[in-house]
Design an enzyme around this catalytic site. Structure first.
Site, short mmCIF file in Angstrom:
data_model
loop_
_atom_site.label_atom_id
_atom_site.label_comp_id
_atom_site.label_asym_id
_atom_site.label_seq_id
_atom_site.Cartn_x
_atom_site.Cartn_y
_atom_site.Cartn_z
N ALA A 12 12.04 2.27 -0.87
CA ALA A 12 11.90 0.82 -1.08
C ALA A 12 11.50 0.59 -2.53
O ALA A 12 10.36 0.84 -2.92
CB ALA A 12 10.85 0.25 -0.14
N SER A 14 10.62 -1.69 -5.60
CA SER A 14 10.12 -3.04 -5.89
C SER A 14 10.23 -3.40 -7.37
O SER A 14 10.00 -4.55 -7.75
CB SER A 14 8.66 -3.15 -5.46
N GLY A 15 10.54 -2.39 -8.19
CA GLY A 15 10.53 -2.61 -9.63
C GLY A 15 9.17 -2.32 -10.24
O GLY A 15 8.96 -2.53 -11.44
N VAL A 17 5.48 0.29 -10.59
CA VAL A 17 5.13 1.66 -10.93
C VAL A 17 5.13 2.57 -9.71
O VAL A 17 5.69 3.67 -9.73
CB VAL A 17 3.75 1.71 -11.63
N CYS A 103 4.44 -8.71 7.08
CA CYS A 103 5.64 -8.29 6.35
C CYS A 103 5.89 -6.80 6.57
O CYS A 103 7.03 -6.38 6.78
CB CYS A 103 5.49 -8.59 4.86
N CYS A 200 2.63 -12.16 -1.43
CA CYS A 200 3.88 -11.83 -2.11
C CYS A 200 4.73 -13.03 -2.46
O CYS A 200 5.34 -13.07 -3.53
CB CYS A 200 4.68 -10.84 -1.27
#
Length: 368
Positions: A12, A14-15, A17, A103, A200
């Site tokens: 997964a 997320s962009g 780190v 989520c 989020c």
């Protein structure tokens, strides 16, 4: 957890780190790694509360650098139906829900997991959560992350044994500073990118401002425990138990110059009840009633059960005793009174580093 090297793993992405280092670790270990970016919120609001455009660009650049394929999935409609509508419903009831836990339950470890296994033919999924999974005596257990300051097992208590068999947490045994150092070492441009904080789909915006887009204001009185009206609120659902900031009260004649805290919300009468001091007796609870309980592969499950608990993220573990009420509810009694127990939040249970389950706080048992 040991797995064979020829297995396919969907990460997964997320962009950020954590997920980036997660992918790099698995790639270095010679697994067949692919990424998947989830879009969980449509950006048609003019306020721009949750823009995923920059995160997607970061994820694409990271996957290009690591030479892994990036899938993209839009789970916005599912997120709205299973997470956001529940979020609004609970706030309207006067509760304070945790959408990140929901989520994880409905999107990441349900929709994403099933899509990866069934459609992408993956053997496992991996995420950048600070938690661990161990197979002990044939059972898969959820453990706290090694980094106690970043441990995210609190958000994962809804997982079950079937899901745990298919999940990897590659950075759960690392501390955050080590993860950032790895990102710097492999020259990832996002190495200094800040961790995402807050809910989020709200991002850095104020929760009250966001809620007002979906829940109409309903002004009422702010009153003390004794019933004295000392201010006005714009809707009790905008506030949470233990809240100090944003009350707009202070310097009240005849009262001590001590900060005020929300100690109760009366939805029917539309009043917000406050008291002074962060550890005043009206804010303290000796226990709580929880519902929607999920237990994770715990062999010694018998009541009364002595263990540790958290009633909010990053809280120190609390000694408690769990008593059985019925198939849907349990009672938790604390060893010492606890401040700001909040209906709608989750209580999560531990035995040593093992997360044995948790549930939703339905009501608190006041000290008085």
């Amino acid at each position: 957890m040991i797995i064979k090297k020829n297995k396919k793993i969907i990460v997964a992405m997320s962009g950020g780190v954590d997920s980036s280092v997660c992918a790099w670790i698995l790639k270095k270990q010679n697994y067949q790694v692919e990424g998947l970016f989830m879009k969980n919120w449509e950006e048609d609001d003019q306020e721009g509360y949750c823009s995923s455009t920059k995160d997607l660009l970061d994820a694409e650049n990271i996957c290009k650098k690591l030479n892994i394929y990036l899938h993209k999935m839009n789970f916005s409609s599912e997120y709205w139906e299973y997470v956001f509508e529940n979020f609004l419903k609970e706030y309207k009831k006067g509760n304070t829900p945790n959408p990140d836990i929901l989520c994880n339950k409905e999107i990441k470890f349900n929709m994403f997991l099933n899509y990866s296994i069934q459609e992408l033919k993956a053997d496992y999924i991996a995420t950048g959560h600070y938690a661990r999974i161990k197979k002990i005596n044939g059972k898969y257990l959820l453990l706290k992350g090694i980094d106690t300051n970043k441990d995210q097992s609190y958000f994962l208590y809804t997982l079950n044994s079937i899901q745990l068999r298919k999940i990897l947490f590659p950075i759960g045994h690392l501390k955050k500073n080590k993860v950032r150092n790895i990102a710097k070492k492999i020259d990832l441009k996002i190495a200094k990118k800040k961790d995402s904080t807050g809910i989020c789909f709200i991002g850095p915006k104020k929760l009250k401002n966001f809620l007002s887009l979906y829940i109409s204001e309903k002004k009422g009185d702010i009153v003390t425990i004794s019933g004295r009206v000392i201010g006005k609120h714009s809707g009790v659902f905008y506030y949470t138990i233990g809240q100090r900031q944003g009350l707009g009260i202070g310097g009240i004649k005849g009262e001590y110059n001590i900060p005020w805290y929300v100690v109760e919300k009366n939805i029917e009468k539309n009043i917000l009840i406050v008291a002074q001091g962060s550890y005043n007796k009206h804010l303290m609870s000796i226990g709580l009633i929880a519902k929607n309980i999920n237990w994770i592969n715990y062999d010694q499950l018998s009541f009364p059960l002595s263990c540790m608990a958290k009633t909010r993220y990053r809280q120190k573990d609390i000694i408690c005793k769990i008593e059985y009420i019925n198939n849907h509810h349990i009672k938790i009694l604390f060893d010492c009174p606890v401040a700001a127990v909040t209906p709608g939040q989750s209580v999560v249970f531990y035995v040593s580093d093992i997360c044995i389950g948790g549930g939703i706080i339905e009501s608190r048992l006041p000290l008085l």
